[in-house]
Design a protein around this motif. Sequence first.
Motif, short mmCIF file in Angstrom:
data_model
loop_
_atom_site.label_atom_id
_atom_site.label_comp_id
_atom_site.label_asym_id
_atom_site.label_seq_id
_atom_site.Cartn_x
_atom_site.Cartn_y
_atom_site.Cartn_z
N ASP A 30 -13.02 -10.97 1.02
CA ASP A 30 -12.72 -9.55 0.85
C ASP A 30 -11.46 -9.44 -0.01
N ASN B 128 -2.80 0.39 0.57
CA ASN B 128 -3.90 -0.53 0.81
C ASN B 128 -4.49 -0.96 -0.53
N LYS C 159 -8.00 -7.89 1.08
CA LYS C 159 -7.10 -8.65 1.93
C LYS C 159 -6.28 -9.60 1.08
N GLY D 16 -7.07 -14.68 3.31
CA GLY D 16 -8.04 -14.09 4.23
C GLY D 16 -9.20 -15.02 4.57
#
Length: 313
Positions: free
Chosen positions: A298, A36, A301, A305
């Motif tokens: 964000d 991530n 992402k 996004g």
Amino acid sequence: MRRGDSAPGGLAGGDMEDGGVLKEGFLVKRGHIVHNWKARWFVLRQNTLLYYKLEGGRKVNPPKGQILLDGCTITCPCLEYENRPHLIKLKTRTSTEYFLEACSREDRDAWAFEITGAIHAGQPGKVQQLHIQRNSFKLTPHISLHGIVDKMHDSGSGIRPSPNLEQGSTYKKTFNGSSLVDWLISNSFAANRLEAVTLASMLLEENFLKPVGARSSGAVRSGDLAEQFLDDSTALYTFAESYKTKISLREDINLSTMELSGTVIKQGYLAKQGHKRKNWKVRRFVLRKEPAFLHYYDPSKALKGTSREISSK
């Protein structure tokens, strides 16, 4: 952020006071185990790149981790993630790989230049060479433009056109100027951005590429070969043989599409306080004009996004 600048969001601290900081600011880092992406505050020193978590709008000591730069190699541009065009890849002496994303091409290149200088700090000749390369131009002789275009069309390693929006119109099968410059450098057709821009201008001159939209078309009409191609994420281009006319947007187009049609005049990472919970999170802010909007994203992402609007006029 360079030495002497004030850190945003109250992030100034002891690192800036000891005189050992070469550069610091936000980057988005890919996790090692779970891949991530999270925003971290990075501090570049002579031998290490430290990164910190953010709590309450301030960095948290001690550092979350560090990257040892001795024996490290850097890849920039790094094109391993299609939706993250502003990546830097660092590979340590022990073959550990770090992927770091900047907010823009300019910010990415500034970080890459400073990190490269820190890696070679013990080699004055190498550092001097880096400064020369950054500001010099030498076009490789006997370049095959046909060979470059063939490589650009390669289904595996070529450049991938996609729909793009400019000034309220959508264009099929296009790519932006900065992406092509990155691609030319990563495939060793050019040693630096100046060479890549000149190569791209030659491709335009020989009708291998076509400008798409007002920005790139206006540059082509400038008459100066060195300025015909724009190393810019908002300037669009396409392959000459696959050129498609723009698709005009319907009159009932939603507001969000029009908001995103403005020209980008500034972008960067900022720490933003939440409206309800009052917690602090790092967001990528983009300021546009004509029409004027400030949006935030964000950064964990991918680039496509959803955005939120802060203000408009």
